[in-house]
Scaffold this motif. Structure first.
Motif, PDB file in Angstrom:
ATOM      1  N   SER B  77       0.844  -1.187   0.000  1.00  0.00           N
ATOM      2  CA  SER B  77       0.000   0.000   0.000  1.00  0.00           C
ATOM      3  C   SER B  77       0.881   1.240   0.000  1.00  0.00           C
ATOM      4  CB  SER B  77      -0.876  -0.025   1.243  1.00  0.00           C
ATOM      5  OG  SER B  77      -1.354   1.259   1.537  1.00  0.00           O
ATOM      6  N   THR B  78       0.466   2.225  -0.785  1.00  0.00           N
ATOM      7  CA  THR B  78       1.218   3.484  -0.780  1.00  0.00           C
ATOM      8  C   THR B  78       0.589   4.479   0.187  1.00  0.00           C
ATOM      9  OG1 THR B  78      -0.072   4.202  -2.700  1.00  0.00           O
ATOM     10  CG2 THR B  78       2.103   3.267  -3.132  1.00  0.00           C
ATOM     11  N   ASP B  79      -0.675   4.275   0.489  1.00  0.00           N
ATOM     12  CA  ASP B  79      -1.361   5.152   1.450  1.00  0.00           C
ATOM     13  C   ASP B  79      -2.077   4.292   2.486  1.00  0.00           C
ATOM     14  OD1 ASP B  79      -2.764   6.982   2.861  1.00  0.00           O
ATOM     15  OD2 ASP B  79      -3.867   7.825   1.158  1.00  0.00           O
ATOM     16  N   PRO B  80      -1.317   3.748   3.428  1.00  0.00           N
ATOM     17  CA  PRO B  80      -1.845   2.762   4.374  1.00  0.00           C
ATOM     18  C   PRO B  80      -3.031   3.246   5.199  1.00  0.00           C
ATOM     19  CG  PRO B  80       0.546   2.789   4.421  1.00  0.00           C
ATOM     20  CD  PRO B  80       0.121   3.967   3.624  1.00  0.00           C
ATOM     21  N   VAL B  81      -3.029   4.544   5.534  1.00  0.00           N
ATOM     22  CA  VAL B  81      -4.139   5.034   6.355  1.00  0.00           C
ATOM     23  C   VAL B  81      -5.455   4.947   5.584  1.00  0.00           C
ATOM     24  CG1 VAL B  81      -5.132   7.091   7.400  1.00  0.00           C
ATOM     25  CG2 VAL B  81      -2.771   6.459   7.898  1.00  0.00           C
ATOM     26  N   LEU B  84      -6.399   1.319   5.276  1.00  0.00           N
ATOM     27  CA  LEU B  84      -6.983   0.755   6.496  1.00  0.00           C
ATOM     28  C   LEU B  84      -8.481   1.058   6.547  1.00  0.00           C
ATOM     29  CD1 LEU B  84      -4.256   1.495   9.203  1.00  0.00           C
ATOM     30  CD2 LEU B  84      -5.232  -0.738   8.675  1.00  0.00           C
ATOM     31  N   TYR B  85      -8.814   2.287   6.200  1.00  0.00           N
ATOM     32  CA  TYR B  85     -10.230   2.647   6.190  1.00  0.00           C
ATOM     33  C   TYR B  85     -10.995   1.859   5.134  1.00  0.00           C
ATOM     34  CZ  TYR B  85     -14.580   5.168   5.844  1.00  0.00           C
ATOM     35  OH  TYR B  85     -15.924   5.476   5.813  1.00  0.00           O
ATOM     36  N   LYS B  86     -10.387   1.768   3.961  1.00  0.00           N
ATOM     37  CA  LYS B  86     -11.058   1.058   2.866  1.00  0.00           C
ATOM     38  C   LYS B  86     -11.242  -0.426   3.190  1.00  0.00           C
ATOM     39  CE  LYS B  86     -10.144   3.866  -1.251  1.00  0.00           C
ATOM     40  NZ  LYS B  86      -9.250   4.065  -2.416  1.00  0.00           N
ATOM     41  N   MET B  87     -10.233  -1.002   3.824  1.00  0.00           N
ATOM     42  CA  MET B  87     -10.335  -2.391   4.254  1.00  0.00           C
ATOM     43  C   MET B  87     -11.558  -2.575   5.151  1.00  0.00           C
ATOM     44  SD  MET B  87      -8.129  -4.237   7.196  1.00  0.00           S
ATOM     45  CE  MET B  87      -8.822  -2.989   8.277  1.00  0.00           C
ATOM     46  N   MET B  88     -11.678  -1.678   6.136  1.00  0.00           N
ATOM     47  CA  MET B  88     -12.804  -1.776   7.068  1.00  0.00           C
ATOM     48  C   MET B  88     -14.124  -1.540   6.352  1.00  0.00           C
ATOM     49  SD  MET B  88     -13.408  -2.428  10.269  1.00  0.00           S
ATOM     50  CE  MET B  88     -11.926  -2.054  11.203  1.00  0.00           C
ATOM     51  N   GLU B  89     -14.134  -0.578   5.477  1.00  0.00           N
ATOM     52  CA  GLU B  89     -15.349  -0.262   4.722  1.00  0.00           C
ATOM     53  C   GLU B  89     -15.793  -1.461   3.885  1.00  0.00           C
ATOM     54  OE1 GLU B  89     -14.854   2.805   1.814  1.00  0.00           O
ATOM     55  OE2 GLU B  89     -16.765   3.761   2.334  1.00  0.00           O
ATOM     56  N   MET B  90     -14.832  -2.086   3.223  1.00  0.00           N
ATOM     57  CA  MET B  90     -15.160  -3.251   2.405  1.00  0.00           C
ATOM     58  C   MET B  90     -15.663  -4.398   3.269  1.00  0.00           C
ATOM     59  SD  MET B  90     -13.321  -3.232  -1.091  1.00  0.00           S
ATOM     60  CE  MET B  90     -13.012  -4.961  -0.982  1.00  0.00           C
ATOM     61  N   LEU B  91     -15.014  -4.595   4.403  1.00  0.00           N
ATOM     62  CA  LEU B  91     -15.447  -5.657   5.320  1.00  0.00           C
ATOM     63  C   LEU B  91     -16.887  -5.425   5.754  1.00  0.00           C
ATOM     64  CD1 LEU B  91     -12.340  -6.164   7.655  1.00  0.00           C
ATOM     65  CD2 LEU B  91     -13.421  -7.927   6.253  1.00  0.00           C
ATOM     66  N   LEU B  92     -17.168  -4.219   6.215  1.00  0.00           N
ATOM     67  CA  LEU B  92     -18.489  -3.958   6.799  1.00  0.00           C
ATOM     68  C   LEU B  92     -19.585  -3.827   5.756  1.00  0.00           C
ATOM     69  CD1 LEU B  92     -17.612  -1.554   9.779  1.00  0.00           C
ATOM     70  CD2 LEU B  92     -17.868  -4.037   9.787  1.00  0.00           C
ATOM     71  N   ASN B  93     -19.190  -3.523   4.530  1.00  0.00           N
ATOM     72  CA  ASN B  93     -20.207  -3.413   3.480  1.00  0.00           C
ATOM     73  C   ASN B  93     -20.359  -4.683   2.661  1.00  0.00           C
ATOM     74  OD1 ASN B  93     -21.001  -0.810   4.140  1.00  0.00           O
ATOM     75  ND2 ASN B  93     -19.446   0.133   2.821  1.00  0.00           N
ATOM     76  N   ASP B  94     -19.559  -5.673   2.949  1.00  0.00           N
ATOM     77  CA  ASP B  94     -19.630  -6.953   2.220  1.00  0.00           C
ATOM     78  C   ASP B  94     -20.847  -7.742   2.695  1.00  0.00           C
ATOM     79  OD1 ASP B  94     -19.373  -9.556   1.317  1.00  0.00           O
ATOM     80  OD2 ASP B  94     -17.192  -9.561   1.471  1.00  0.00           O
ATOM     81  N   LYS B  95     -21.874  -7.771   1.853  1.00  0.00           N
ATOM     82  CA  LYS B  95     -23.104  -8.468   2.231  1.00  0.00           C
ATOM     83  C   LYS B  95     -23.166  -9.874   1.641  1.00  0.00           C
ATOM     84  CE  LYS B  95     -25.658  -4.141   2.683  1.00  0.00           C
ATOM     85  NZ  LYS B  95     -26.457  -3.153   1.947  1.00  0.00           N
ATOM     86  N   GLY B  96     -22.093 -10.272   0.980  1.00  0.00           N
ATOM     87  CA  GLY B  96     -22.056 -11.621   0.420  1.00  0.00           C
ATOM     88  C   GLY B  96     -21.553 -12.622   1.442  1.00  0.00           C
ATOM     89  N   PHE B  97     -20.398 -12.315   1.977  1.00  0.00           N
ATOM     90  CA  PHE B  97     -19.775 -13.222   2.949  1.00  0.00           C
ATOM     91  C   PHE B  97     -20.353 -13.000   4.344  1.00  0.00           C
ATOM     92  CE2 PHE B  97     -16.163 -14.732   5.599  1.00  0.00           C
ATOM     93  CZ  PHE B  97     -15.979 -15.986   5.015  1.00  0.00           C
ATOM     94  N   PHE B  98     -20.766 -11.772   4.629  1.00  0.00           N
ATOM     95  CA  PHE B  98     -21.244 -11.431   5.969  1.00  0.00           C
ATOM     96  C   PHE B  98     -22.733 -11.068   5.966  1.00  0.00           C
ATOM     97  CE2 PHE B  98     -16.764 -10.068   5.704  1.00  0.00           C
ATOM     98  CZ  PHE B  98     -16.211 -10.786   6.748  1.00  0.00           C
ATOM     99  N   ASN B  99     -23.302 -11.158   7.140  1.00  0.00           N
ATOM    100  CA  ASN B  99     -24.690 -10.765   7.361  1.00  0.00           C
ATOM    101  C   ASN B  99     -24.737 -10.074   8.730  1.00  0.00           C
ATOM    102  OD1 ASN B  99     -27.397 -10.826   8.276  1.00  0.00           O
ATOM    103  ND2 ASN B  99     -27.868 -12.503   6.889  1.00  0.00           N
TER     104      ASN B  99
END
Lengths: 194, 194
Positions: B77-81, B84-99
């Motif tokens: 990553s060139t812009d880790p901060v 980090l946010y995008k990682m969390m955003e993707m995790l929490l918005n992933d409605k396929g793997f998570f519910n």
DNA sequence: ATTTAAAGATACTATTTGGTATGTTTTTAG
DNA sequence: CTAAAAACATACCAAATAGTATCTTTAAAT
């Protein structure tokens, strides 16, 4: 207290301990009667079902205990930011009610029971929203005395703190008390910047 | 893939779904064979016990999936901060793997199994420490390019983020997706100030 | 002290649990 | 094609599960 009342309390306390350690569903009534030396007849005299006992546990034991530890420290506070940290510190350093290995009984029950029982979910969400509101009030109060910047969202802070707490209880189960220590220092930095 | 391999994978996938929704202990082998239409003979041909199947689930399904979602977004990553946010955003918005209702399968398993099984605890703590180390690296990398202040402790940030994630998954079970949304905005404020 | 209801004890039940024993059917190798 | 092993199916088992039916004991009120 009447003899009967004592029996009821004793069943609840021991059930609370067992459920805290093993989970609600994994704790059988036979587990409870064997660790209490109370008979099945007595158990079902005091509670019409395991579910009713579990719900009683939440309202009669869990809620009052956590109210003292989570909400009371935030009431009538003159320095809410400091008090928020102290509340967390006291929670995470309380080795009487809590055990790192087993986390927080409320978090455990939310995790296990919310998705499968609306009765449990409703009972547990009351605790969460009471805590949430208490934190929101504390932050608002800090803003009114200019201890917290006005643009900060109190609801955001509440969710950050509640999430942090729940998560570090989970993390503690695999990482031990080090997680608590590191989290507390992270929380301090976070609160200072508010 | 061989027919036999397909059967094995099918059992694992359906078991994963059931366990995600009901918990490990609450999911019976009879549950699994009835939802898969695979017989008990087939189940015990592929797995020597329920426990082995559960551990296989962690290493073969949970770990690889979460590695992609939690660790990969932080690599190179060139812009880790921001990442980090995008990682969390993707995790929490992933409605396929998570519910939202069921939270995160890894958090659920840690909560349920860590205190009662060292095999599960060990398997799950690998996932946690891998994520932890990836976050630490990302923060260090951000410090090397002056995107994060040098006095910030990367370990502290890792614990804050992991705790926040675990906690908001719990909170989501009682509060719904609103908790995710509020947490994400709180996380953004937190990361900016690093 | 006697009656009566509360409190507790005991024995049972039907169902579910993880797992096994012993089959039968498919694949695969020669 | 055939033998053998792999893959799957069926029927069982002992233990555990929440709960009930039916007692006996204890406590309270008269």
């Amino acid at each position: 207290m009447s003899k009967s009342g004592e029996t009821r309390n004793y069943i609840m306390q021991k059930s609370f301990d067992l459920i805290y350690q093993k989970g609600y569903q994994a704790t059988s009534i036979d587990d409870i009667i064997s660790t209490t030396n109370v008979t099945k007849g007595a158990f079902f005299y005091h509670f019409k079902s395991k579910e009713q006992m579990g719900l009683g546990l939440i309202s009669e034991l869990l809620y009052p205990n956590l109210y003292d530890k989570m909400i009371k420290p935030l009431e009538n506070s003159t320095d809410p930011v400091t008090d928020l940290y102290k509340m967390m510190e006291m929670l995470l350093n309380d080795k009487g009610f809590f055990n790192v290995e087993y986390g927080c009984p409320a978090i455990n029950l939310i995790e296990e029971m919310s998705p499968i029982s609306n009765l449990f979910k409703t009972a547990l969400s009351k605790l969460v929203s009471t805590w949430h509101d208490a934190i929101v009030s504390a932050v608002r109060s800090a803003q009114s005395t200019a201890l917290v910047k006005p643009h900060v969202s109190p609801e955001e802070v509440a969710v950050m703190i509640i999430s942090g707490y729940g998560g570090v209880r989970t993390l503690g189960k695999v990482m031990g008390r080090d997680a608590y220590k590191t989290y507390l220092s992270g929380l301090k930095s976070y609160l200072i910047k508010l």
